[in-house]
Design an enzyme around this catalytic site. Structure first.
Site, PDB file in Angstrom:
ATOM      1  N   SER A 143       0.884  -1.330  -0.034  1.00 41.87           N
ATOM      2  CA  SER A 143      -0.076   0.032  -0.195  1.00 41.87           C
ATOM      3  C   SER A 143       0.795   1.213  -0.030  1.00 41.87           C
ATOM      4  O   SER A 143       1.928   1.222   0.563  1.00 41.87           O
ATOM      5  CB  SER A 143      -0.937   0.082   1.207  1.00 41.87           C
ATOM      6  OG  SER A 143      -1.634   1.382   1.121  1.00 41.87           O
ATOM      7  N   TYR A 156      -1.653  -0.762  10.266  1.00 36.92           N
ATOM      8  CA  TYR A 156      -1.862  -0.779   8.790  1.00 36.92           C
ATOM      9  C   TYR A 156      -0.501  -0.326   8.193  1.00 36.92           C
ATOM     10  O   TYR A 156       0.101  -1.206   7.434  1.00 36.92           O
ATOM     11  CB  TYR A 156      -2.910  -0.100   8.261  1.00 36.92           C
ATOM     12  CG  TYR A 156      -3.137  -0.591   6.715  1.00 36.92           C
ATOM     13  CD1 TYR A 156      -4.074  -1.674   6.487  1.00 36.92           C
ATOM     14  CD2 TYR A 156      -2.794   0.445   5.780  1.00 36.92           C
ATOM     15  CE1 TYR A 156      -4.283  -1.886   5.150  1.00 36.92           C
ATOM     16  CE2 TYR A 156      -3.369   0.127   4.422  1.00 36.92           C
ATOM     17  CZ  TYR A 156      -3.817  -1.262   4.184  1.00 36.92           C
ATOM     18  OH  TYR A 156      -4.105  -1.561   2.824  1.00 36.92           O
TER      19      TYR A 156
HETATM   20  N1  LIG Z   1      -8.890  -0.656  -1.094  1.00 39.06           N
HETATM   21  C1  LIG Z   1      -7.674   0.480  -0.950  1.00 39.06           C
HETATM   22  O1  LIG Z   1      -7.971   1.682  -0.791  1.00 39.06           O
HETATM   23  C2  LIG Z   1      -6.239  -0.227  -0.838  1.00 39.06           C
HETATM   24  C3  LIG Z   1      -5.122   0.767  -0.900  1.00 39.06           C
HETATM   25  C4  LIG Z   1      -3.887   0.373  -0.762  1.00 39.06           C
HETATM   26  C5  LIG Z   1      -3.816  -1.308  -0.725  1.00 39.06           C
HETATM   27  N2  LIG Z   1      -4.733  -1.894  -0.666  1.00 39.06           N
HETATM   28  C6  LIG Z   1      -4.460  -3.480  -0.130  1.00 39.06           C
HETATM   29  O2  LIG Z   1      -4.956  -3.971  -1.501  1.00 39.06           O
HETATM   30  C7  LIG Z   1      -5.244  -5.505  -1.134  1.00 39.06           C
HETATM   31  C8  LIG Z   1      -6.594  -5.824  -1.874  1.00 39.06           C
HETATM   32  O3  LIG Z   1      -7.555  -5.022  -1.039  1.00 39.06           O
HETATM   33  P1  LIG Z   1      -8.958  -4.686  -1.648  1.00 39.06           P
HETATM   34  O4  LIG Z   1      -9.300  -3.195  -1.420  1.00 39.06           O
HETATM   35  O5  LIG Z   1      -9.131  -5.655  -2.991  1.00 39.06           O
HETATM   36  O6  LIG Z   1      -9.941  -5.437  -0.408  1.00 39.06           O
HETATM   37  P2  LIG Z   1     -11.264  -6.158  -0.379  1.00 39.06           P
HETATM   38  O7  LIG Z   1     -11.706  -5.947   1.020  1.00 39.06           O
HETATM   39  O8  LIG Z   1     -12.177  -6.045  -1.594  1.00 39.06           O
HETATM   40  O9  LIG Z   1     -10.741  -7.761  -0.578  1.00 39.06           O
HETATM   41  C9  LIG Z   1      -9.884  -8.303   0.167  1.00 39.06           C
HETATM   42  C10 LIG Z   1     -10.056  -9.832   0.208  1.00 39.06           C
HETATM   43  O10 LIG Z   1      -9.226 -10.326   0.931  1.00 39.06           O
HETATM   44  C11 LIG Z   1      -9.777 -11.567   1.644  1.00 39.06           C
HETATM   45  N3  LIG Z   1      -9.068 -11.975   2.912  1.00 39.06           N
HETATM   46  C12 LIG Z   1      -9.402 -11.142   4.185  1.00 39.06           C
HETATM   47  N4  LIG Z   1      -8.631 -11.701   5.147  1.00 39.06           N
HETATM   48  C13 LIG Z   1      -8.304 -12.963   4.702  1.00 39.06           C
HETATM   49  C14 LIG Z   1      -7.586 -14.227   5.130  1.00 39.06           C
HETATM   50  N5  LIG Z   1      -7.171 -14.183   6.536  1.00 39.06           N
HETATM   51  N6  LIG Z   1      -7.320 -15.256   4.387  1.00 39.06           N
HETATM   52  C15 LIG Z   1      -7.661 -15.055   3.005  1.00 39.06           C
HETATM   53  N7  LIG Z   1      -8.589 -14.215   2.446  1.00 39.06           N
HETATM   54  C16 LIG Z   1      -8.635 -12.948   3.331  1.00 39.06           C
HETATM   55  C17 LIG Z   1     -11.355 -11.038   1.809  1.00 39.06           C
HETATM   56  O11 LIG Z   1     -12.128 -12.388   2.043  1.00 39.06           O
HETATM   57  C18 LIG Z   1     -11.487 -10.173   0.445  1.00 39.06           C
HETATM   58  O12 LIG Z   1     -11.937 -11.128  -0.538  1.00 39.06           O
HETATM   59  C19 LIG Z   1      -5.111  -5.449   0.164  1.00 39.06           C
HETATM   60  O13 LIG Z   1      -3.867  -6.249   0.711  1.00 39.06           O
HETATM   61  C20 LIG Z   1      -5.270  -4.162   0.674  1.00 39.06           C
HETATM   62  O14 LIG Z   1      -4.531  -3.892   2.102  1.00 39.06           O
HETATM   63  C21 LIG Z   1      -6.203  -1.684  -0.526  1.00 39.06           C
END
Ligand SMILES: NC(=O)c1ccc[n+]([C@@H]2O[C@H](COP(=O)([O-])OP(=O)(O)OC[C@H]3O[C@@H](n4cnc5c(N)ncnc54)[C@H](O)[C@@H]3O)[C@@H](O)[C@H]2O)c1
Length: 256
Positions: A143, A156
């Site tokens: 991130s 985080y």
């Molecule tokens: N959305 C944002 O603004 C953002 C920004 C920067 C980084 N990220 C990172 O990007 C990645 C994807 O995020 P997203 O926004 O698509 O989130 P999301 O919530 O849409 O998807 C996350 C997925 O991870 C799965 N998950 C959670 N805990 C788990 C576990 N213990 N084992 C297996 N699966 C698990 C959930 O079931 C979900 O399907 C993450 O690592 C997040 O930290 C997100």
């Protein structure tokens, strides 16, 4: 985008039931890969497989923070598709803005386990198969919060900063085996996770997305899951065959 950049490759995408992971799995399958969609949410992962071309996807219920669960998922990948060429660590959990003195030990441990320890677990089980295959590509979704802090996102930010440095350490360790390790740092992205960074009701969450997140992006828009998938496709494919240890901000300029 349809093509054959990943023809003949097997990819694991964790967190593939939602958001960026789902978009990555879809793009990889449309580029010829066979994809294991590893997610805690079994029903949603199976639904995501239904949306892929026939025979290109396989859902495995996985807790990426649990060693036995990860080992079983890697084993099922090999028995189903025969190899591991690409590993995308995308599963993650957010943190609602929390002052450090109010952050519980349980919250700290969960964020560090799902966002950081998971990369150690998937890597240790996948790497022997990549070494046997003579090459591989790992892509860790960290991130922009891993390099640019925000108040109240203490655990985080720490979890993502550690994910970035772990990736660099793995890149130098695994380079002799032709296993590349790169990082994508998404900026604020339009997925179900975004609202969970904000403590508040629905109206406060919507206002927060606009006032906190969009206003922090110089290009003036939230990042789309497909933007992350396209960066992951470059890093997974031979287009990036000489790239390792790289940290790619896909963030509309938020990290500048
Ligand atoms: N959305 C944002 O603004 C953002 C920004 C920067 C980084 N990220 C990172 O990007 C990645 C994807 O995020 P997203 O926004 O698509 O989130 P999301 O919530 O849409 O998807 C996350 C997925 O991870 C799965 N998950 C959670 N805990 C788990 C576990 N213990 N084992 C297996 N699966 C698990 C959930 O079931 C979900 O399907 C993450 O690592 C997040 O930290 C997100």
């Amino acid at each position: 985008m349809n093509g054959q950049l990943l023809q003949g490759k097997t990819a694991i995408v964790t967190g593939a039931a939602s958001g960026m992971g789902k978009a990555i799995a879809r793009l990889f399958a449309n580029q010829g890969a066979k994809v294991v969609l590893a997610d805690l949410n079994k029903a949603a992962a199976e639904q995501a497989v239904q949306e892929l071309p026939e025979g290109r996807g396989h859902a495995v219920q996985t807790d990426v923070a649990d060693d036995q669960s990860v080992a079983a998922m890697i084993h099922e990948t090999i028995t189903t598709f025969g190899s591991i060429d690409v590993l995308v660590n995308c599963a993650g959990v957010p943190q609602a803005f929390t002052p450090i003195e109010e952050l519980s030990l349980e919250q700290w441990d969960k964020i560090m386990s799902v966002n950081t320890k998971s990369i150690y677990l998937t890597t240790r089980h996948a790497v022997p198969h990549m070494k046997a295959g003579g090459k591989g590509s790992m892509i860790n979704i960290a991130s922009i919060a891993g390099i640019r802090a925000r108040p109240g996102l203490n655990a985080y930010c720490a979890s993502k900063g550690a994910a970035i440095m772990l990736s660099k350490a793995l890149a130098i360790e695994l380079a002799p085996f032709q296993i590349r390790v790169n990082v994508i740092n998404p900026g604020p992205a339009e997925t179900p996770m975004l609202g969970k960074f904000i403590n508040g009701d629905e109206a406060e969450v919507e206002a927060g997305k606009r006032d906190i997140f969009i206003s922090s992006v110089p290009l003036g828009a939230l990042i789309q899951p497909e933007d992350i998938a396209e960066a992951a496709l470059y890093l997974a494919s031979d287009l990036s065959k000489i790239v390792t240890g790289e940290v790619m901000n896909v963030d509309g300029g938020r990290g500048i």
